[in-house]
Structure formats: C-alpha cells, structure tokens
Scaffold this active site. Structure first.
Site, PDB file in Angstrom:
ATOM      1  N   LYS A 235      -7.234   2.339   0.186  1.00  0.00           N
ATOM      2  CA  LYS A 235      -7.322   1.408   1.311  1.00  0.00           C
ATOM      3  C   LYS A 235      -7.693   2.171   2.582  1.00  0.00           C
ATOM      4  O   LYS A 235      -7.264   3.311   2.757  1.00  0.00           O
ATOM      5  CB  LYS A 235      -5.951   0.742   1.545  1.00  0.00           C
ATOM      6  CG  LYS A 235      -5.558  -0.305   0.531  1.00  0.00           C
ATOM      7  CD  LYS A 235      -4.195  -0.895   0.871  1.00  0.00           C
ATOM      8  CE  LYS A 235      -3.722  -1.906  -0.149  1.00  0.00           C
ATOM      9  NZ  LYS A 235      -4.517  -3.135  -0.213  1.00  0.00           N
TER      10      LYS A 235
ATOM     11  N   ARG B 229      -1.284  -7.355 -10.117  1.00  0.00           N
ATOM     12  CA  ARG B 229      -1.420  -8.200 -11.314  1.00  0.00           C
ATOM     13  C   ARG B 229      -1.289  -7.371 -12.584  1.00  0.00           C
ATOM     14  O   ARG B 229      -0.896  -7.861 -13.630  1.00  0.00           O
ATOM     15  CB  ARG B 229      -2.759  -8.948 -11.244  1.00  0.00           C
ATOM     16  CG  ARG B 229      -3.945  -8.056 -11.202  1.00  0.00           C
ATOM     17  CD  ARG B 229      -5.199  -8.781 -10.741  1.00  0.00           C
ATOM     18  NE  ARG B 229      -5.264  -8.934  -9.286  1.00  0.00           N
ATOM     19  CZ  ARG B 229      -6.269  -9.530  -8.650  1.00  0.00           C
ATOM     20  NH1 ARG B 229      -7.270 -10.052  -9.333  1.00  0.00           N
ATOM     21  NH2 ARG B 229      -6.258  -9.627  -7.335  1.00  0.00           N
TER      22      ARG B 229
HETATM   23  N1  BES Z   1      -0.879  -5.482  -1.918  1.00  0.00           N
HETATM   24  C1  BES Z   1      -2.209  -5.938  -1.821  1.00  0.00           C
HETATM   25  C2  BES Z   1      -2.317  -7.339  -1.262  1.00  0.00           C
HETATM   26  C3  BES Z   1      -1.946  -7.598   0.150  1.00  0.00           C
HETATM   27  C4  BES Z   1      -2.598  -6.971   1.196  1.00  0.00           C
HETATM   28  C5  BES Z   1      -0.985  -8.555   0.423  1.00  0.00           C
HETATM   29  C6  BES Z   1      -2.242  -7.281   2.494  1.00  0.00           C
HETATM   30  C7  BES Z   1      -0.651  -8.871   1.709  1.00  0.00           C
HETATM   31  C8  BES Z   1      -1.286  -8.216   2.746  1.00  0.00           C
HETATM   32  C9  BES Z   1      -2.866  -5.970  -3.207  1.00  0.00           C
HETATM   33  O1  BES Z   1      -2.449  -5.026  -4.109  1.00  0.00           O
HETATM   34  C10 BES Z   1      -4.325  -5.749  -2.968  1.00  0.00           C
HETATM   35  O2  BES Z   1      -4.675  -4.715  -2.509  1.00  0.00           O
HETATM   36  N2  BES Z   1      -5.110  -6.777  -3.244  1.00  0.00           N
HETATM   37  C11 BES Z   1      -6.508  -6.743  -3.030  1.00  0.00           C
HETATM   38  C12 BES Z   1      -7.134  -7.348  -4.246  1.00  0.00           C
HETATM   39  C13 BES Z   1      -8.605  -7.095  -4.352  1.00  0.00           C
HETATM   40  C14 BES Z   1      -8.870  -5.635  -4.612  1.00  0.00           C
HETATM   41  C15 BES Z   1      -9.108  -7.943  -5.486  1.00  0.00           C
HETATM   42  C16 BES Z   1      -6.821  -7.589  -1.780  1.00  0.00           C
HETATM   43  O3  BES Z   1      -6.144  -8.618  -1.571  1.00  0.00           O
HETATM   44  O4  BES Z   1      -7.701  -7.190  -1.041  1.00  0.00           O
HETATM   45 ZN    ZN Z   2      -3.522  -3.171  -3.972  1.00  0.00          ZN
END
Ligand code: BES
Ligand code: ZN
Ligand code: ZN
Length: 454
Positions: free
Chosen positions: A233, A307
C-alpha cells in the site's frame, strides 16, 4: 471504563429534557435562575449548570436535547460536565440509555498516555444496574481498545491472549492452530497470507454455551497489520492499517455481549489472525493456492488478503452446521466509497435475516445497510488458471465482488451475514470519539436476542 460510573446515591441532580420543554421548564424556575439563564444567554440547547443563590455552587445540571430517547445525544455529557458526581433523574429505561451514551462518549484510549484527565462520574444506585451497564459498554469498549492498540502490541498472539482470557472468564473453551499447524490442519490460505511475518499466523477458536442450543458462529478478519503485502500500500493507505483486525475486534465484542448476557446459544468464534507482511517468503501475485474447501484461487493482488484468510475460516465454520453464521471484516475500501465510513454494509443470503437485522439496527440506533450479492458480478472473479481469482478485474462494485468471493465458501442453506465495516471514526461525534469504533455490533446483538430469546 473503570472511572465512568460510581456506585452510591449522592450526586448533583442531572436532568435531561427535550428542547421543546425549555419554555415551560423556565417558567417554573426561581427569579434568580431565570436571571441566570438570561445572563448566560441560555436558550434551551445543551447544558446549563444552575448555581445556588447563596453559595454559588452548582446544585443542578440540566441538559436539553432534541431526542431524549437517543443515547447518542448524551455522548458529550461526561466531557461537558465539570469533575464531580452526577445523579441522573429518570426511569430505568432512560437511565440505561443515559449510562450507555455517557460511557461511549467518555471513552478515551489512554493506555499509552502518561497523564489522563479526571472525569465526571455518573452515579449508579444499584449494583445490578451497574453490572448491566458495564457489560453493555464493555462490548463496545473492547472493540475500540483492540482496534486502537498499535499493531506492535496487537499481533496474532495478542488476539489469541484476548480470546483466551475471554474464554476463561466465561467458562468457555479455547483452542488455536499456530504457524505450520495450519498446514497440517489444512488451513492453507491463512498460513499463506501470514507466513511472511515473524508473528506466526493462527486460527483462534473459542466456544461457549450449551452444546444443544442453536449454534451461532462468528468469524472475524484478524489482519493485525495490512501492509498490502508485495502489492504494498502507499503510505497514506497504510497509515491506519492497525485497524485491519477490526473484524476480529467486532466479533470479540459481540461474543462478550452474548456471554455476559448469557444468551441461549451455542457460540463459536473463529478468528484467522495474521500480519500481511513483506518478506522473502511472502505470497505473490500470480501464485495459486488450493483452499480448505478445495477451490483453487489465483492471487491477483496480495492486498485482497482479508477474503483469503476468511475463506478457510468460513469453510471450517460450516463443519458443525451453524444456525447462523456471521462474519465481520474491514474488507474493502469500496464499501466505504459506497456507504461512507459511518454506515456499515452487510450482505446476506437470507431475506428474512436481512429484514430482521435492519429492524434491529433501528431498534438500537445502530444502523446497518444491506448491499446485494448480485450474482452476475461473479464473472468478474474468473481466473485463467484457477477456479477463482482473489480480486475482480475492475474495482467497481468492489464490496460486492469481495462478498461474492466469500459466498463461494458458504453453503447456500446456512443463513449467513457478512459485514464490511470501517472500524474507525474519522470524525468526532457525540458518543463517538476519534479512532477505533464498533459498527453493527449492537444491531447484531439485538438481532441475535430477537432470534433466540424473545
Ligand atoms: N484492509 C483493506 C480494506 C480497507 C481499506 C478497509 C481501507 C477500510 C479502509 C483490504 O485488505 C484491502 O486492501 N482491500 C483492497 C482490495 C483490492 C485490492 C481488491 C481495497 O479495498 O482496495
Ligand atoms: Zn489489503
Ligand atoms: Zn486488509
């Protein structure tokens, strides 16, 4: 929590009245108080502290709010009132609302602060009521504390300790599979996501209650820190990722409520706990994994790790055919785009459950919003090399495609609810301090009560 309430029967009387009653209330006051209200330009909104005309000391606190039936409206009281003890004047139902709102607003995450402020305390006259308030509040505070605790002190082993303590205090059973045991016991996805961390991944398992009671199984995403993995990230997106075990925190708080109020269910809590870290042995985009269920998954993005840890836990959760299966997860940013940060989204494969849950959210002022398990979007999870991809091609509808991924691991006959939550307050509101927050826990608790108790 320790300092919010005080058992006793002496304190400054505290009245909470609707704005609409201000005028008639004022007419009943002494000339001295009338003059005081006028000189302080008090017009029936918020708090006024009434002084004794002889000593000058506050003899009464009166708080005017729009809706006296909403506990959120008492959320600022503890910080508005000067230090001291306050005795709320009202009936039992109202006392509970005030006590709950008071505590939610007075909450401070001060474990790492050297000096903490003295606080106003709410007098509670009876031990039984005190215990009830504390149990109710503890369900929420537990969630906040767990989320707020920095990742360095809230790794998988710490989640395990928390659940072990919870099991011990309610005579429940505790077990866990740690590190390579996950491979031996066939939890490949949990191991894969967590293996790059020096804090070993684990599946934590708590059970409680009469084995013959209806089975309620809770599953919580316990990603103790989500760096994104190799699909790292950017800094801003990573900043708050200590909260990525928020789903686990939510089910732990909910479990506390279920056990403290002794609901007639057989409870099971499953938390897949990992750190999504970067190392030479981290899982990669393009890797393929065979999940516990046997479905093969191609990793498109290592940041869609929630997931992955959930799918093996959900598969295990089906083993004893629960009557209700609920998961909580900080699963997608897309859900926040859809609903904002303060409204949790939920998905379910059962319409009656959806209706009941929405009603419960309204009953307890903890609103939840249903999103669709829209089957045509399943196509977006296709992989060229495996049964499924862990991430849709397009980010559009990302909360839905994530939920559809999870649904592949749930038996259609199991009533299932999936919550996608923020677990964090970005702005301060009465009763909702900045930082870790529980969303949908009270709604879910009310729903479980209505399903199994009333
Ligand atoms: N933990 C994050 C989701 C998240 C980010 C929840 C910010 C609340 C606030 C999750 O693991 C993630 O990174 N999801 C990605 C999924 C994508 C790579 C398909 C997202 O939501 O960008
Ligand atoms: Zn993630
Ligand atoms: Zn995550």
């Amino acid at each position: 929590m320790k300092n919010l309430y005080s058992l006793g029967n002496k304190g400054t009387p505290l009245f909470i009245l609707p704005n609409t009653e201000f005028k008639s209330w004022k007419t009943q006051q002494s000339d001295f108080i009338k003059a005081w209200l006028e000189s302080t330009s008090f017009n029936g909104n918020g708090l006024t502290l009434l002084p004794d005309d002889r000593t000058g000391k506050v003899f009464q606190a009166v708080y005017f709010v729009e809706d006296i039936t909403s506990y959120w409206q008492c959320g600022d009281l503890a910080s508005l009132l000067p230090e001291g003890k306050y005795l709320f004047q009202g009936d039992a139902q109202h006392r509970e609302l005030v006590a709950f709102g008071w505590a939610l607003g007075a909450y401070q995450f001060d474990s790492y602060k050297t000096n903490t402020q003295p606080k106003a305390k709410l007098i509670v006259e009876c031990q039984q009521e005190l215990k009830k308030y504390q149990d109710l509040v503890q369900g929420i505070i537990l969630v906040r504390d767990l989320v707020n605790t920095p990742a360095c002190d809230m790794m998988p082993q710490h989640l395990a300790e928390t659940m072990q303590d919870l099991a011990d205090s309610f005579n429940g059973e505790f077990s866990q599979w740690v590190g390579d045991e996950l491979l031996e016991q066939n939890y490949p996805t949990i191991h894969m996501v967590g293996r790059a961390s020096e804090h070993k991944p684990r599946l934590i398992d708590l059970s409680w209650g009469d084995e013959n009671a209806p089975k309620v199984t809770l599953v919580g995403k316990g990603v103790c820190f989500d760096s994104g993995g190799l699909d790292l990230k950017p800094g801003a997106g990573m900043r708050n990722m200590k909260k990525d075990m928020g789903g686990a925190a939510h089910v732990i708080g909910l479990a506390h409520l279920i056990m403290a109020f002794n609901l007639p269910v057989r409870l099971r809590v499953l938390v897949p706990a990992v750190e999504n870290a970067v190392s030479n042995n981290a899982f990669r985009p393009g890797d393929v994994i065979k999940t516990r269920k046997g479905i093969t998954v191609e990793i498109d993005n290592t940041d869609a790790e929630g997931r992955l840890v959930l799918c093996d836990a959900l598969c295990e959760a089906q083993n004893d055919s629960p009557d209700l299966l609920v998961d909580f997860a900080t699963l997608t940013g897309a859900c926040r785009v859809a609903l904002g940060t303060e409204l949790p989204g939920f998905f379910t494969n059962n319409d009656a459950v959806a209706a009941g849950l929405i009603q419960s959210g309204k009953n307890v002022d903890d609103h939840v919003w249903q999103l669709p398990l829209y089957a045509p979007y399943k196509d977006m999870l296709k992989s060229d090399v495996a049964d499924l991809s862990n991430c849709a091609v397009s980010g559009f509808g990302g909360a839905i495609t994530a939920a559809l991924y999870l649904q592949e691991f749930v038996e259609p006959q199991t009533p299932w609810i999936h919550f996608d939550v923020m677990a964090w307050n970005n702005r301060k509101l009465p009763g909702r301090p900045l930082g870790g927050e529980a969303f949908g826990v009270r709604a879910m608790f009310d729903y479980i009560q209505s399903r199994y108790v009333i």
